[in-house]
Design a protein around this motif. Structure first.
Motif, short mmCIF file in Angstrom:
data_model
loop_
_atom_site.label_atom_id
_atom_site.label_comp_id
_atom_site.label_asym_id
_atom_site.label_seq_id
_atom_site.Cartn_x
_atom_site.Cartn_y
_atom_site.Cartn_z
N LEU A 164 0.83 -1.21 0.00
CA LEU A 164 0.00 0.00 0.00
C LEU A 164 0.86 1.26 0.00
O LEU A 164 0.58 2.23 -0.71
CB LEU A 164 -0.91 -0.02 1.23
N MET A 165 1.93 1.25 0.79
CA MET A 165 2.85 2.39 0.83
C MET A 165 3.49 2.63 -0.53
O MET A 165 3.64 3.78 -0.97
CB MET A 165 3.93 2.14 1.90
N ASP A 166 3.84 1.56 -1.21
CA ASP A 166 4.44 1.69 -2.54
C ASP A 166 3.45 2.32 -3.53
O ASP A 166 3.82 3.15 -4.36
CB ASP A 166 4.88 0.31 -3.03
N LYS A 167 2.17 1.93 -3.43
CA LYS A 167 1.13 2.51 -4.28
C LYS A 167 1.02 4.02 -4.09
O LYS A 167 0.72 4.76 -5.03
CB LYS A 167 -0.23 1.88 -3.96
N CYS A 168 1.22 4.47 -2.85
CA CYS A 168 1.05 5.88 -2.50
C CYS A 168 2.35 6.67 -2.56
O CYS A 168 2.41 7.81 -2.08
CB CYS A 168 0.42 6.01 -1.12
N GLY A 169 3.40 6.06 -3.11
CA GLY A 169 4.67 6.77 -3.28
C GLY A 169 5.48 6.91 -2.02
O GLY A 169 6.25 7.88 -1.87
N LEU A 170 5.36 5.95 -1.10
CA LEU A 170 6.12 5.98 0.16
C LEU A 170 7.16 4.86 0.15
O LEU A 170 6.84 3.72 -0.20
CB LEU A 170 5.16 5.80 1.35
N ARG A 171 8.38 5.18 0.54
CA ARG A 171 9.46 4.18 0.57
C ARG A 171 9.24 3.17 1.69
O ARG A 171 8.66 3.49 2.73
CB ARG A 171 10.81 4.88 0.77
N ASP A 172 9.74 1.96 1.50
CA ASP A 172 9.51 0.90 2.49
C ASP A 172 10.20 1.20 3.83
O ASP A 172 9.72 0.78 4.88
CB ASP A 172 9.97 -0.46 1.95
N TYR A 173 11.31 1.96 3.81
CA TYR A 173 12.00 2.24 5.07
C TYR A 173 11.28 3.33 5.90
O TYR A 173 11.70 3.64 7.00
CB TYR A 173 13.47 2.61 4.84
N TYR A 174 10.20 3.89 5.36
CA TYR A 174 9.37 4.82 6.15
C TYR A 174 8.54 4.07 7.20
O TYR A 174 7.97 4.69 8.09
CB TYR A 174 8.41 5.59 5.25
N TYR A 175 8.48 2.76 7.08
CA TYR A 175 7.61 1.93 7.92
C TYR A 175 7.86 2.16 9.41
O TYR A 175 6.92 2.18 10.21
CB TYR A 175 7.83 0.45 7.57
N GLU A 176 9.14 2.35 9.79
CA GLU A 176 9.49 2.49 11.21
C GLU A 176 9.64 3.96 11.64
O GLU A 176 10.03 4.23 12.77
CB GLU A 176 10.80 1.75 11.51
N ARG A 177 9.33 4.89 10.76
CA ARG A 177 9.49 6.30 11.10
C ARG A 177 8.22 6.90 11.68
O ARG A 177 7.13 6.36 11.51
CB ARG A 177 9.92 7.09 9.85
N TYR A 178 8.38 8.07 12.33
CA TYR A 178 7.25 8.76 12.97
C TYR A 178 6.81 9.96 12.12
O TYR A 178 7.61 10.50 11.32
CB TYR A 178 7.65 9.22 14.36
N PRO A 179 5.56 10.43 12.27
CA PRO A 179 5.03 11.52 11.43
C PRO A 179 5.88 12.79 11.45
O PRO A 179 5.96 13.48 10.43
CB PRO A 179 3.64 11.77 12.03
N HIS A 180 6.50 13.12 12.59
CA HIS A 180 7.25 14.39 12.66
C HIS A 180 8.49 14.39 11.77
O HIS A 180 9.10 15.43 11.54
CB HIS A 180 7.65 14.69 14.11
N GLU A 181 8.86 13.22 11.25
CA GLU A 181 10.04 13.12 10.41
C GLU A 181 9.75 13.38 8.93
O GLU A 181 10.64 13.31 8.10
CB GLU A 181 10.67 11.72 10.55
N PHE A 182 8.47 13.70 8.63
CA PHE A 182 8.07 13.85 7.23
C PHE A 182 7.63 15.27 6.91
O PHE A 182 7.22 16.03 7.79
CB PHE A 182 6.93 12.88 6.89
N SER A 183 7.68 15.61 5.62
CA SER A 183 7.18 16.90 5.14
C SER A 183 5.65 16.83 5.01
O SER A 183 5.05 15.75 5.14
CB SER A 183 7.80 17.23 3.78
N GLY A 184 5.04 17.96 4.69
CA GLY A 184 3.58 18.00 4.57
C GLY A 184 3.06 17.10 3.46
O GLY A 184 2.06 16.40 3.63
N GLY A 185 3.75 17.09 2.31
CA GLY A 185 3.32 16.25 1.20
C GLY A 185 3.42 14.77 1.53
O GLY A 185 2.53 13.97 1.19
N GLN A 186 4.51 14.37 2.22
CA GLN A 186 4.67 12.97 2.61
C GLN A 186 3.63 12.56 3.64
O GLN A 186 3.10 11.44 3.60
CB GLN A 186 6.08 12.75 3.17
N ARG A 187 3.32 13.46 4.56
CA ARG A 187 2.28 13.17 5.56
C ARG A 187 0.93 12.96 4.89
O ARG A 187 0.16 12.08 5.29
CB ARG A 187 2.18 14.31 6.56
N GLN A 188 0.64 13.79 3.87
CA GLN A 188 -0.64 13.63 3.19
C GLN A 188 -0.69 12.31 2.43
O GLN A 188 -1.76 11.69 2.33
CB GLN A 188 -0.89 14.81 2.25
#
Length: 366
Positions: free
Chosen positions: A181-205
């Motif tokens: 699902l993350m790959d479908k939405c343009g998210l890298r697999d290593y984002y799996y263990e990260r927290y929301p504060h580590e992302f930009s607004g576009g990545q959070r959306q």
């Protein structure tokens, strides 16, 4: 007596005298009769979502016995149909009831009137436990990607929770399902263990979009999903939504202020003003031939990038009236440059003037 009053008025200022209470009662009776007639109609098998005369009001003042003495009507008499794979754009100024309408359709707010029919079922009176199964089919993407994600959960935890709650896949397959699902939405697999504060607004959306799609919904309410993002990021998110819609046959109720975005993504457009739908039709009809003065004023405010083209701006006088105390008659008459005497006393009927093109304006009746 009534005829004499009208004749006297015509002699003085050529404008008829209206009995506000009598006209109000007449209008409410006709409105109730039309609604009851529509409620009896069979459910449209081709429509994924069918909204009939939806109403949502918030109490402002109550008596000691609990009787509502004053209320704020956020959504009033809204009707439309949404089909699978289709996008309806909802536009209007801040405070017109767009977000409240979307949340009421999702049963996040209880409605005060009308019907909500989803996937062939009347869910108007569904309780929380009845909505559990429906929640998988209807989801929402919130406006603010910063406050809509829990800060103490990882991306994997955020996306895995709805999958586990609704038993979308066996537990041993949840992580693989979420990574896909993350790959479908343009998210890298290593984002799996990260927290929301580590992302930009576009990545959070993108995370918010992935969360909404994690339960394989049929319809998604997009509540201004790109308004908090930079213009370049907006284009990426809009393109992502279009790609996901094509691959998953999703239906979108797309709420936005940006008319250019709505024009790009929508198949049909609804224009709201002070809780009411003043115009509704296909994208082509709305942009090529806007009928309501409010719609024309909105379109006249769109900036043109060509400096040689002079836009004829239609100014709107004053501010939006309070929904707690809306004006009598047509709610737009206090700001309408074409308002007539009848607009101040009698609410215009919302009806079809062209095939699939609805509007509510006395000027059109003439």
């Amino acid at each position: 007596m009534a005829e004499e009053k009208i004749l006297e008025a015509e002699e003085v200022n050529s404008s008829p005298v209206y009995d506000d209470e009598a006209e109000k009662e007449k209008y409410l009776a006709a409105k109730k009769a039309r609604a009851e007639e529509d409620f009896k109609k069979p459910i449209d098998p081709d429509a994924l979502l069918e909204v009939r005369h939806l109403r949502k009001a918030f109490p402002l003042k109550k008596s000691l016995t609990g009787k509502v003495l004053q209320e704020l009507v956020a959504v009033d008499d809204v009707s439309f149909k949404l089909h699978a794979g289709e996008t309806i754009g909802i536009v209007g100024e801040s405070g017109c009831g767009k977000t409240t309408m979307g949340r009421t359709i999702l049963k996040l707010h209880p409605s005060n009137g009308g019907q909500i029919i989803f996937d062939g079922k009347d869910i108007t009176n569904y309780k929380t436990k009845d909505m559990r199964e429906i929640r998988k089919k209807m989801q929402i993407i919130f406006q603010d990607p910063y406050s809509s994600l829990p800060p103490r959960s990882t991306v994997g935890g955020i996306l895995s929770e709805p999958v586990n709650v609704h038993n979308i896949v066996p537990k041993e397959q949840v992580k693989d399902y979420v990574l896909e699902l993350m790959d479908k939405c343009g998210l890298r697999d290593y984002y799996y263990e990260r927290y929301p504060h580590e992302f930009s607004g576009g990545q959070r959306q993108r995370i918010c979009i992935a969360r909404a799609l994690s339960v394989n919904p049929k319809m998604v309410v997009c509540d201004e999903p790109v308004s908090a993002l930079d213009v370049s990021i907006q284009a990426q998110i809009i393109n992502l939504l279009k790609e996901l819609q094509d691959s998953m046959n999703l239906a979108y109720l797309f709420i936005s202020h940006d008319l250019s975005v709505v024009k790009f993504i929508s198949d049909k457009i609804g224009v709201m003003y002070l809780g009411s739908m003043v115009e509704f039709g296909s994208k082509h009809d709305i942009f090529a031939n806007p009928l309501h003065p409010y719609t024309k004023a909105l379109f006249s405010a769109i900036p043109n990038p060509n400096p040689d083209v002079k836009m004829k701006r239609i100014p709107l006088i004053g501010d939006i009236p309070s929904p707690a105390n809306p004006p009598k008659g047509c709610r737009f008459h206090t700001r309408c440059p074409y308002a007539k005497e009848i607009c101040k006393h009698i609410t215009p009927e919302y009806k079809e003037y062209e095939t699939g093109h609805f509007a509510a304006c006395h000027l059109l009746e003439e």
